[in-house]
Scaffold this motif. Structure first.
Motif, short mmCIF file in Angstrom:
data_model
loop_
_atom_site.label_atom_id
_atom_site.label_comp_id
_atom_site.label_asym_id
_atom_site.label_seq_id
_atom_site.Cartn_x
_atom_site.Cartn_y
_atom_site.Cartn_z
N LEU A 146 0.83 -1.21 0.00
CA LEU A 146 0.00 0.00 0.00
C LEU A 146 0.86 1.25 0.00
CD1 LEU A 146 -2.78 1.30 0.13
CD2 LEU A 146 -2.69 1.09 2.63
N ASP A 147 1.94 1.26 0.79
CA ASP A 147 2.84 2.42 0.82
C ASP A 147 3.42 2.69 -0.56
OD1 ASP A 147 2.38 2.76 3.50
OD2 ASP A 147 4.27 1.84 4.17
N LEU A 148 3.83 1.62 -1.25
CA LEU A 148 4.42 1.80 -2.57
C LEU A 148 3.38 2.31 -3.57
CD1 LEU A 148 6.78 1.58 -4.50
CD2 LEU A 148 6.18 -0.83 -4.89
N LEU A 149 2.18 1.73 -3.54
CA LEU A 149 1.13 2.17 -4.45
C LEU A 149 0.81 3.65 -4.24
CD1 LEU A 149 -0.94 1.29 -6.61
CD2 LEU A 149 -2.52 0.75 -4.74
N GLU A 150 0.71 4.08 -3.00
CA GLU A 150 0.41 5.49 -2.72
C GLU A 150 1.57 6.40 -3.13
OE1 GLU A 150 -0.54 5.41 1.43
OE2 GLU A 150 -2.69 5.13 1.05
N PHE A 151 2.81 5.91 -2.94
CA PHE A 151 3.97 6.71 -3.35
C PHE A 151 3.99 6.90 -4.86
CE2 PHE A 151 8.56 6.74 -4.60
CZ PHE A 151 8.83 8.03 -4.16
N ILE A 152 3.73 5.83 -5.62
CA ILE A 152 3.70 5.94 -7.08
C ILE A 152 2.58 6.89 -7.51
CG2 ILE A 152 3.29 4.68 -9.24
CD1 ILE A 152 4.50 2.21 -7.84
N HIS A 153 1.42 6.78 -6.86
CA HIS A 153 0.29 7.64 -7.19
C HIS A 153 0.64 9.11 -6.97
CE1 HIS A 153 -3.38 9.86 -5.91
NE2 HIS A 153 -3.82 9.36 -7.03
N ARG A 154 1.24 9.41 -5.81
CA ARG A 154 1.59 10.81 -5.53
C ARG A 154 2.58 11.36 -6.54
NH1 ARG A 154 1.59 8.81 -0.20
NH2 ARG A 154 3.88 8.65 -0.21
N ARG A 155 3.57 10.56 -6.91
CA ARG A 155 4.57 11.04 -7.88
C ARG A 155 3.96 11.24 -9.26
NH1 ARG A 155 10.03 10.56 -6.92
NH2 ARG A 155 10.15 11.35 -9.05
N LEU A 156 3.04 10.39 -9.65
CA LEU A 156 2.35 10.58 -10.93
C LEU A 156 1.54 11.87 -10.91
CD1 LEU A 156 1.17 6.94 -11.70
CD2 LEU A 156 2.66 8.33 -13.16
N GLN A 157 0.88 12.13 -9.79
CA GLN A 157 0.08 13.34 -9.68
C GLN A 157 0.95 14.59 -9.68
OE1 GLN A 157 -2.84 12.63 -10.46
NE2 GLN A 157 -4.14 12.62 -8.66
#
Length: 246
Positions: free
Chosen positions: A7-18
């Motif tokens: 979950l931490d990795l998924l959220e980190f990737i999401h934030r960087r994409l945004q």
């Protein structure tokens, strides 16, 4: 159900994409999750892909598409539930280069695009711009591209250009990217600008004024800085955003 690390990795990737419009590198993921090696990141990525949260796109470096977020994610409420086939920053990545948000844009041929959660403006793509040695000046519309309205300032006209070349790669600008330009004839030192050289060649570079001359600097050590007399360089716009298709 995802583990905390997944979950931490998924959220980190999401934030960087945004934020940046492109996924983080595996090294950046390793640091963000405080892992000792990239092999742990590979395992987490594989697990997220097998569970249907992300998709890796073949033959493209750092190309990760987020298909959905779990409801217990902190990012879920910011985005809303993802429908079938929904993606974040993957089919199109968007990066903002410091434009002022807000306000309607008074630009010729710009039309709001209906649908979606964020307002978009149709900008004219005026052709190709060299991120390398200068090429012939751009002077014709090739097609239209949708740009998030928040990327555009309220006091100026904007246009878009397709990048050709790799001299600005260290600024995150790759061959084939679409750059969003706000029309202006002025720029501060260090701004990335569209510069017209000798009224016939256009290029995308960082601009500096030194000793009565204009230096156009690349963001790739393979390309030398080019220096011109001030009267040989005209600023035609400043970079405010970037759009990348995957």
């Amino acid at each position: 159900m995802l583990t905390k690390k997944q979950l931490d990795l998924l959220e980190f990737i999401h934030r960087r994409l945004q934020q940046d419009g492109v996924p983080p590198s595996f090294d950046e993921m390793k640091v963000a999750l405080d892992l000792r090696s990239k092999s742990g990141i590979h395992r987490l990525i594989t697990a997220l892909e097998e569970r249907g949260f992300i998709r890796r796109l073949a033959h493209r470096a750092r190309a990760i598409e987020i298909l959905r977020l779990p409801e217990n994610s902190k990012e879920y409420s910011n985005r809303g539930p993802a429908g079938a086939g929904a993606a974040i920053g993957s089919a199109t990545g968007v990066a903002n280069f410091g434009s002022s948000p807000g306000g309607s844009v008074q630009a010729e041929n710009d039309q709001p695009r209906q649908g979606g959660t964020a307002a978009a403006i149709e900008l004219s793509v005026m052709g190709r711009i060299a991120a390398g040695v200068p090429i012939e000046a751009i002077n014709q519309i090739s097609h239209q591209v949708a740009v998030p309205q928040a990327m555009l300032s309220s006091n100026g006209r904007h246009y878009a250009l397709e990048v050709r070349g790799d001299s600005m790669i260290n600024a995150g600008i790759n061959d084939g990217d679409i750059v969003v330009i706000r029309e202006t004839d002025t720029a501060d030192d260090g701004d990335i600008v569209v510069a017209l050289v000798a009224d016939e060649e256009a290029t995308l570079k960082r601009l500096f004024r030194r000793d009565g001359a204009i230096s156009l600097e690349a963001e790739n050590p393979a390309y030398p800085t080019r220096v011109y007399p001030e009267d040989q360089v005209k600023v035609q716009g400043r970079l405010v955003g970037l759009i990348r298709n995957y």
